[in-house]
Each structure stands twice: as C-alpha cells, then as structure tokens.
Design a protein around this motif. Structure first.
Motif, mmCIF file in Angstrom:
data_model
loop_
_atom_site.group_PDB
_atom_site.id
_atom_site.type_symbol
_atom_site.label_atom_id
_atom_site.label_comp_id
_atom_site.label_asym_id
_atom_site.label_seq_id
_atom_site.Cartn_x
_atom_site.Cartn_y
_atom_site.Cartn_z
ATOM 1 N N VAL A 214 0.909 -1.314 0.140
ATOM 2 C CA VAL A 214 -0.112 -0.115 -0.237
ATOM 3 C C VAL A 214 0.867 0.844 0.124
ATOM 4 O O VAL A 214 1.408 1.169 1.134
ATOM 5 C CB VAL A 214 -0.655 -0.460 1.175
ATOM 6 N N ARG A 215 0.641 2.643 -1.192
ATOM 7 C CA ARG A 215 1.611 3.514 -1.425
ATOM 8 C C ARG A 215 0.785 4.275 -0.106
ATOM 9 O O ARG A 215 -0.443 4.441 -0.024
ATOM 10 C CB ARG A 215 1.218 4.038 -1.784
ATOM 11 N N SER A 216 1.959 5.430 0.600
ATOM 12 C CA SER A 216 1.823 5.861 1.985
ATOM 13 C C SER A 216 2.197 7.350 1.671
ATOM 14 O O SER A 216 3.600 7.536 2.183
ATOM 15 C CB SER A 216 1.541 5.496 3.249
ATOM 16 N N SER A 217 2.223 8.202 2.541
ATOM 17 C CA SER A 217 2.248 9.076 1.843
ATOM 18 C C SER A 217 2.459 10.491 3.167
ATOM 19 O O SER A 217 1.551 10.257 3.914
ATOM 20 C CB SER A 217 1.827 9.913 0.348
ATOM 21 N N VAL A 218 3.597 11.270 3.250
ATOM 22 C CA VAL A 218 3.834 11.583 4.488
ATOM 23 C C VAL A 218 3.817 12.997 4.196
ATOM 24 O O VAL A 218 5.110 13.601 3.039
ATOM 25 C CB VAL A 218 4.449 11.090 5.481
ATOM 26 N N ASP B 151 -14.083 1.521 2.640
ATOM 27 C CA ASP B 151 -14.864 2.495 2.883
ATOM 28 C C ASP B 151 -13.407 3.593 1.965
ATOM 29 O O ASP B 151 -13.231 4.911 1.738
ATOM 30 C CB ASP B 151 -15.268 3.131 3.385
ATOM 31 N N TYR B 152 -12.462 3.813 2.385
ATOM 32 C CA TYR B 152 -11.249 3.937 2.491
ATOM 33 C C TYR B 152 -10.177 3.390 1.622
ATOM 34 O O TYR B 152 -9.019 4.425 1.546
ATOM 35 C CB TYR B 152 -10.274 3.736 3.517
ATOM 36 N N LEU B 153 -10.539 3.068 0.755
ATOM 37 C CA LEU B 153 -9.242 2.456 -0.616
ATOM 38 C C LEU B 153 -9.072 2.843 -1.507
ATOM 39 O O LEU B 153 -10.498 3.354 -2.344
ATOM 40 C CB LEU B 153 -9.357 0.684 -0.789
ATOM 41 N N ARG B 154 -7.707 3.869 -1.859
ATOM 42 C CA ARG B 154 -7.776 4.340 -3.312
ATOM 43 C C ARG B 154 -6.910 3.807 -4.346
ATOM 44 O O ARG B 154 -6.256 3.965 -3.348
ATOM 45 C CB ARG B 154 -8.163 6.148 -3.235
ATOM 46 N N PRO B 155 -7.186 1.768 -4.401
ATOM 47 C CA PRO B 155 -6.271 1.735 -5.559
ATOM 48 C C PRO B 155 -5.141 2.961 -6.165
ATOM 49 O O PRO B 155 -6.095 4.156 -7.068
ATOM 50 C CB PRO B 155 -6.992 0.545 -6.142
ATOM 51 N N HIS B 156 -4.498 2.519 -7.107
ATOM 52 C CA HIS B 156 -2.904 3.129 -7.255
ATOM 53 C C HIS B 156 -2.415 3.103 -8.497
ATOM 54 O O HIS B 156 -1.663 1.892 -7.965
ATOM 55 C CB HIS B 156 -1.801 3.397 -6.158
ATOM 56 N N VAL B 157 -2.619 2.958 -9.328
ATOM 57 C CA VAL B 157 -1.872 2.270 -10.679
ATOM 58 C C VAL B 157 -0.786 3.183 -10.956
ATOM 59 O O VAL B 157 -0.620 4.817 -10.704
ATOM 60 C CB VAL B 157 -3.060 2.334 -11.860
ATOM 61 N N ILE C 255 -7.178 7.411 4.537
ATOM 62 C CA ILE C 255 -7.579 6.585 2.994
ATOM 63 C C ILE C 255 -6.551 5.699 3.070
ATOM 64 O O ILE C 255 -4.705 6.309 3.181
ATOM 65 C CB ILE C 255 -7.418 8.386 2.635
ATOM 66 N N SER C 256 -6.731 5.294 2.845
ATOM 67 C CA SER C 256 -4.842 3.833 2.298
ATOM 68 C C SER C 256 -5.087 3.754 0.500
ATOM 69 O O SER C 256 -6.094 3.218 -0.183
ATOM 70 C CB SER C 256 -4.673 2.747 3.034
ATOM 71 N N SER C 257 -3.885 3.337 -0.573
ATOM 72 C CA SER C 257 -4.054 2.803 -1.701
ATOM 73 C C SER C 257 -3.180 1.982 -1.944
ATOM 74 O O SER C 257 -2.023 2.430 -1.829
ATOM 75 C CB SER C 257 -2.702 4.105 -2.538
ATOM 76 N N PRO C 258 -3.484 0.897 -2.632
ATOM 77 C CA PRO C 258 -3.163 -0.164 -1.969
ATOM 78 C C PRO C 258 -2.782 -0.020 -3.861
ATOM 79 O O PRO C 258 -3.263 0.445 -4.379
ATOM 80 C CB PRO C 258 -4.756 -1.883 -2.639
ATOM 81 N N GLU C 259 -1.746 -0.883 -3.830
ATOM 82 C CA GLU C 259 -1.060 -0.198 -5.000
ATOM 83 C C GLU C 259 -0.775 -1.620 -6.405
ATOM 84 O O GLU C 259 -1.114 -2.486 -5.657
ATOM 85 C CB GLU C 259 1.362 0.192 -4.700
ATOM 86 N N ILE C 260 -1.264 -1.251 -7.224
ATOM 87 C CA ILE C 260 -1.706 -2.109 -8.700
ATOM 88 C C ILE C 260 -0.402 -2.884 -8.911
ATOM 89 O O ILE C 260 0.080 -2.247 -9.623
ATOM 90 C CB ILE C 260 -2.986 -1.669 -9.437
ATOM 91 N N THR C 261 -0.204 -4.567 -8.553
ATOM 92 C CA THR C 261 0.891 -5.059 -9.783
ATOM 93 C C THR C 261 0.121 -6.440 -9.931
ATOM 94 O O THR C 261 -0.705 -6.979 -9.512
ATOM 95 C CB THR C 261 2.026 -4.798 -8.236
ATOM 96 N N PRO C 262 1.280 -7.132 -10.304
ATOM 97 C CA PRO C 262 0.911 -8.818 -11.000
ATOM 98 C C PRO C 262 0.251 -9.178 -9.159
ATOM 99 O O PRO C 262 -0.490 -9.795 -9.638
ATOM 100 C CB PRO C 262 2.218 -8.927 -11.029
ATOM 101 N N ASP C 263 0.292 -9.205 -8.385
ATOM 102 C CA ASP C 263 0.386 -10.121 -6.948
ATOM 103 C C ASP C 263 -0.740 -9.276 -6.861
ATOM 104 O O ASP C 263 -1.864 -10.361 -6.644
ATOM 105 C CB ASP C 263 1.324 -9.214 -5.917
#
Ligand SMILES: Cc1cc2nc3c(=O)[nH]c(=O)nc-3n(C[C@H](O)[C@H](O)[C@H](O)COP(=O)(O)OP(=O)(O)OC[C@H]3O[C@@H](n4cnc5c(N)ncnc54)[C@H](O)[C@@H]3O)c2cc1C
Length: 430
Positions: free
Chosen positions: A235-239, A299-305, A274-282
């Motif tokens: 999951v990509r997480s920004s700070v 409610d909190y997921l924002r997938p990231h490509v 809010i969390s951003s699961p990274e779209i990868t082959p896995d």
C-alpha cells in the motif's frame, strides 16, 4: 526522496563468512531481532541491501500505539511499550519517545460506534482507551475549530522519531556484537538435505544454520524464489513534514488527516485513514485471499496504478529466472508521494485545527506498507524449511510493535519460551 535518516557506520575490514544467525533486512524488525539475538550470545550478521531504516522504518508517522490495533496484537504491543519506555536508556540515545496520547476524532455516529466497538473488546484486555463525547473531545483538543461527535483516546499512547530511533537501535545492536552490513543484499538461501547451511549475498557466502527474513515489502519476492507462498501486498502511503509551529501535543487522526508533533517542533502529517493499495501483478494473484480485507476497508481504499506494475513484473521475471537485479539495483524503495492526497489532508486539517493554516511544508515522501490478508504480521518459523524464520507483514503498524516483535522473533529462533503466545502470527495460518 525519503526523510534524512541518522547514519549508522558499518565499515568492516573482514567479511563475516560465518554466523549463528543471518538476519535479512535492516528495518526496525530486523534490527530488533538481531539485537535481541546478540543479547542471548548468538553470533549475528545483519545484511541490508540499502541503508539501515531507509524504507518503511524511517518513513512512517512515528505513532507508538495500542489504540485501534487488532486485539490479537495487544499482548505483544504491551511488551513493546515497556521496551519503548526504556528505549533512550537501552540505546544510550535520543529516540524521541514521548507519551503524548493518541486520539481518533469521530465525525459522525457511525465512526463513534465503530470506535466504541473496538474499545469494548480492547479495554478489558488492558488497552486503557476511552471513548470521549463531544465536550470531552473539545477539551482534549482545544485548538480544534470543529465540533467532533467524539473520539477514541488512549492517554498512554506515544510518539517516537523513526529517523533517529531505528539507527539508535542499530548502533546498540552493534555494541552488543551484531555485524551489520549495508549495501549487501542477500540474494538467496543455500540448502542441503532440507536444511539451511548458508546465505548467498552480493559480497559472498555466509555459512549459517538459521536465517530470519525481515525484508518488509520485499519478503514475498524472496520467498517466492524459495518455494514459500507468503501472501503480501503493498500500500502506498504518503507523508509530509512541516517547519516548526505551535500546535497540539497529542497525535490525532480523522478521515482526511493525521498529525504528530516532531522533536524538531514541526509536524508529520498524512492523509488520515485513506490508503492506496498499489496495483501490481500480485494483486491479481492474491485477489481472493485479500478480498475480505478489501471489503472491510472499502470506504478507505483508493487503489493506485503506476509504473510499479511493470517494474515488479520485470523484477519478478529477473529474480525468479536466476538474476539478482531487484535486490542489488533498487537499493531503496522510494515511491513518489501522492501530492493531491497530501494537499487534501492539509486543507481539511487547516479547516478543523486552524493552527495548521499557516504551516510551511518542508518535505514530502512516500513509503510502501507491506500487508497480509488479516493485517497482522507473520512472526514464525517456516515449518517446511528447517532453519528459516519470517518476521514481516506488519501491515502499517510495525514501528510501534517493532521492539516487541524483535524480542518475540529472537525467542522463537533461540527456542525459548516466548514472551507472548505467538500462535496468531504463525505462517501456517495462510
Ligand atoms: C507512510 C507510513 C506510515 C506508517 N506509520 C506507522 C506508524 O505511525 N506506526 C507504526 O507502528 N507503523 C507505521 N508504519 C508501518 C511501519 O513503518 C512498518 O510496519 C515497519 O517499519 C516495518 O518494518 P520492517 O523492518 O518490517 O520493514 P522495512 O522498514 O521496510 O525494512 C525492510 C528492509 O529489508 C531490506 N531488504 C529487503 N530484502 C532484502 C534482501 N534480500 N537483502 C538485504 N536487505 C533486504 C530493505 O532494504 C529494507 O530496508 C508506517 C509505514 C509507512 C510506510
């Protein structure tokens, strides 16, 4: 680029060709495991492909919390908290550990109800958390301009400085005898008659009967090559961090923001829950394993490509066909921060807590959080591979529990009675 991390000197005249245990990974989990093992008298070599704490362990928010954890983690977190309370003394250095209290601010009755449901399970186990009403919340955070429905608050929760704390632990581990090698990727396990006899590193072979993999977001790839199915996604997480300002002592989060006071007087701020699961082959391979988690967090997921999909596809192809490129070329996993999400966090925070309205952003960064399908870690022997142990998958909360997890992993490796029941963390649950 990530935040500046305190340097750990690791110059060696002779390459350590033999050890009792090799630890792979110099994040908080690998460092604490190695430190604990050395305290038991083991000869330990820790190999880090980049720099100590350069990935998740320096990029996190710095929250040391009991609050909101899966209740299966609570006994280990209580042990970890005892270690944190003595961490400056144990390391002989400033780790930034301060008990400040952590609050989850609730915007509506649904959130208040969810938090109360967690407290009903965790308080009888000793969490010491309280559900506050609107008036109590206003008193707790007098800087707030907004009236919240309430909050979940744990007074004994704390903060620490990731960029100082983990290097301090690494230096303490060195003082106890751990040989730390930086820029030294472990590229594979060497096995004979079903047992581990050595690891292969980019600088040469280290003979050892036991290996602990604490490779953070890289653990799954390493395991795949050795025929071990470890379900793990990123999951990509920004700070961001701000310049110094006068603001709240407590750490707090709401849907769109989270803040924590830093030792330098600034704040570490992120985009709340809010969390951003990274779209990868896995993601495609593991979709059904993670489906219950995706649904409960929807409610909190924002997938990231991003380009990460292709990057991982190439890395897998290289590593699984005999190359070492992923570990020797990508020394530090350094994803780009999601600036839009950070701007949104600052906007909401400035509106709700106006002392942040004039905050000057000094730096922003991101990290890849490694997560498991049930969002609790693996701290376990791998039964099918004698001598191989895994401590990974801390699912966004490994900094606080790290000292306890290192202790538990070391006890399992040493064959001692563990400080807490480790069965919830065993590898076989997948
Ligand atoms: C933005 C963000 C915010 C977070 N906030 C919090 C928080 O407030 N509180 C909290 O408790 N947790 C938080 N976390 C989670 C916490 O940071 C992690 O759970 C924890 O740092 C994981 O530690 P680790 O040692 O397992 O992994 P890492 O710190 O990622 O370390 C793994 C290391 O292994 C090395 N490695 C991998 N493969 C190899 C190999 N083959 N050879 C040699 N070295 C290898 C990598 O280079 C890396 O340095 C956050 C994480 C992020 C990214």
């Amino acid at each position: 680029m990530g935040p500046e991390v305190d340097n750990v000197e690791t110059e060696f005249t002779a390459f350590p060709a033999q050890a009792d245990v090799v630890v792979i990974g110099g994040g908080i989990i690998g460092v604490c495991t190695a430190w604990n093992l050395a305290q038991k008298g083991a000869k330990v070599v820790l190999c880090e492909k980049g720099r100590i704490a350069a990935e998740q362990s320096s990029r996190n928010w710095g929250w040391v919390r009991v609050q909101g954890r899966d209740v299966r983690e609570l006994p280990l977190m209580f042990e970890s908290r005892k270690l944190w309370a003595r961490m400056n003394e144990l390391t002989g250095a400033e780790t930034g550990y301060r008990v400040c209290g952590i609050a989850y601010l609730n915007a509506n009755a649904k959130e208040q109800h969810q938090r109360a449901a967690w407290a009903a399970k965790a308080v009888p186990l000793g969490a010491g958390s309280r559900v506050l009403d609107s008036t109590e919340t206003a008193l707790l955070l007098p800087e707030a301009a907004r009236r919240f429905v309430g909050a979940l608050f744990t007074e004994s929760d704390a903060r620490a400085e990731p960029q100082l704390a983990v290097p301090a632990m690494a230096r303490a581990a060195q003082a106890t005898g751990v040989a730390i090698l930086q820029n030294c990727a472990v590229t594979g396990l060497v096995r004979e008659a079903g047992k581990i006899i050595a690891v292969e590193t980019e600088r040469g072979r280290i003979a050892c009967p036991k290996v602990v993999l604490a490779g953070g977001a890289w653990s799954r790839l390493f395991c795949r090559k050795h025929g071990i199915a470890l379900p793990q996604l990123k999951v990509r997480s920004s700070v961001l961090r701000t310049a110094p300002l006068h603001g709240p002592e407590i750490s707090a989060s709401a849907r769109h923001y989270a803040f924590r006071k830093r030792l330098d007087g600034g704040y570490t701020i992120a985009n709340g829950w809010i969390s951003s699961p990274e779209i990868t082959p896995d993601v495609f391979r593991l979709f059904f394993k993670f489906l219950p988690e995706f649904l409960s967090e929807r409610d909190y997921l924002r997938p990231h490509v991003s380009g990460q999909f292709l990057q991982e596809w190439r890395q897998e192809r290289d590593y699984l066909s005999g190359g070492n490129a992923p570990f020797t070329q990508e020394r530090i996993l350094d994803p780009a921060p999601q600036i839009r999400g950070l701007r949104q966090a600052m906007r909401h925070l400035a509106r709700d807590v106006p002392v942040f309205a004039d905050a000057k952003v000094a730096q922003s960064w991101a990290g890849f959080i490694d997560g498991t399908p049930d969002a609790i870690p693996v701290i376990s022997e791998v039964k099918s591979q004698k001598g191989f142990y895994i401590a990974t998958g801390f699912s966004g909360h490994g900094f606080g529990i790290g000292p306890g997890a290192g202790r538990l992993m070391a006890e399992i490796v040493a064959g001692e009675t563990p400080v807490v029941d480790p069965s919830a963390f065993r590898m076989e649950r997948f």
